[in-house]
Scaffold this motif. Structure first.
Motif, short mmCIF file in Angstrom:
data_model
loop_
_atom_site.label_atom_id
_atom_site.label_comp_id
_atom_site.label_asym_id
_atom_site.label_seq_id
_atom_site.Cartn_x
_atom_site.Cartn_y
_atom_site.Cartn_z
N ARG A 102 36.55 58.30 25.96
CA ARG A 102 37.24 57.00 26.01
C ARG A 102 37.30 56.36 24.62
O ARG A 102 38.32 55.81 24.21
N LEU A 103 36.18 56.47 23.88
CA LEU A 103 36.14 55.90 22.52
C LEU A 103 37.15 56.58 21.60
O LEU A 103 37.82 55.93 20.80
N LYS A 104 37.28 57.90 21.76
CA LYS A 104 38.21 58.67 20.93
C LYS A 104 39.65 58.26 21.26
O LYS A 104 40.47 58.04 20.38
N THR A 105 39.93 58.13 22.57
CA THR A 105 41.28 57.75 23.02
C THR A 105 41.67 56.38 22.46
O THR A 105 42.81 56.15 22.07
N LYS A 106 40.69 55.46 22.43
CA LYS A 106 40.98 54.11 21.94
C LYS A 106 40.97 54.01 20.41
O LYS A 106 41.20 52.96 19.84
N GLY A 107 40.63 55.13 19.76
CA GLY A 107 40.67 55.16 18.30
C GLY A 107 39.40 54.68 17.61
O GLY A 107 39.39 54.44 16.40
N PHE A 108 38.30 54.51 18.38
CA PHE A 108 37.03 54.06 17.79
C PHE A 108 36.21 55.22 17.23
O PHE A 108 35.18 55.01 16.60
N LEU A 109 36.65 56.45 17.51
CA LEU A 109 35.87 57.63 17.11
C LEU A 109 36.81 58.69 16.56
O LEU A 109 37.81 59.02 17.20
N ASP A 110 36.51 59.20 15.36
CA ASP A 110 37.42 60.21 14.80
C ASP A 110 37.15 61.59 15.42
O ASP A 110 36.10 61.84 16.01
N GLU A 111 38.14 62.47 15.27
CA GLU A 111 38.13 63.81 15.88
C GLU A 111 36.86 64.61 15.54
O GLU A 111 36.20 65.16 16.42
N ALA A 112 36.49 64.65 14.25
CA ALA A 112 35.34 65.45 13.80
C ALA A 112 34.05 64.96 14.45
O ALA A 112 33.23 65.76 14.93
N LYS A 113 33.86 63.64 14.47
CA LYS A 113 32.65 63.05 15.06
C LYS A 113 32.62 63.33 16.57
O LYS A 113 31.57 63.63 17.13
N TYR A 114 33.80 63.20 17.18
CA TYR A 114 33.92 63.44 18.63
C TYR A 114 33.50 64.88 18.97
O TYR A 114 32.69 65.12 19.85
#
Length: 199
Positions: A102-114
């Protein structure tokens, strides 16, 4: 192949240039067992038909069976605190993977960290599941469940229905065939499943 009338084994025999399977007792003396020979091609085509029925319907036949067996297994061990604790841990880690998504979808988390964090959580879940398997091991049930998994896997990997007899498929999923009568075969598949098919 077994004879459903007298319990004898069936054996391969050529009759008028046709490969057939015949009850060994009937073969020695027809009066001792009424079951006559069955052509091999007929057995093959019935197997193909059964496979195709399962290929089209395995999600409604095999999947619910798999779920029921898994549920039964869980119920057996619900009283064991260690098992319950592991289930809670797995649920917690799964919830964390949903939060990350959900955080990634909302843009709070970048791809690499995810990717890094979900890989870590997946590894933890896999480790716990392996631990759970050791704790809840009961061989007969596990074997049945493993075989049902193998059957589901067999049909999931198929792209098309069977058009001709496949020996490897037959070897991997059929345990035995019981000839119930001149007009009916009973296929015993892995996982203890039995299917009656008309000849």
């Amino acid at each position: 192949m077994k004879c459903g009338k007298c319990g004898s084994s069936f054996r391969r025999k050529k009759i008028n240039n046709t490969v057939c399977w015949t009850c060994s007792k009937h073969n020695i003396n027809a009066a001792d067992c009424e079951l006559k020979a069955i052509p091999q091609d007929l057995i093959y085509s019935i197997f193909i038909g059964l496979c195709n029925k399962l290929f089209c319907n395995y999600k409604t036949i095999l999947k619910p069976l798999q779920t029921s067996l898994q549920d039964l297994k869980l119920k057996e061990f619900t009283g064991k605190t260690q098992v319950m604790d592991i289930h809670k841990e797995i649920a917690k880690f799964r919830e964390q993977t949903h939060i990350l998504a959900r955080l990634k979808t909302k843009g709070f988390l970048d791809e690499a960290k995810y990717i890094e964090q979900t890989t870590e959580l997946t590894a933890k879940i896999n480790k716990l599941q392996a631990e759970l398997k050791k704790l809840t091991r009961s061989d007969d049930e596990d074997e049945t469940l493993d075989q049902i998994d193998m059957l589901i896997d067999f049909f999931e990997k198929r792209e098309n229905p069977m058009t001709e007899f496949e020996e490897s498929a037959f070897e991997s999923i059929v345990d035995k065939i019981v000839v119930k009568s001149q007009h009916e075969l009973e296929f015993h598949l892995i996982g203890g499943l039995k299917f009656k098919e008309k000849i």
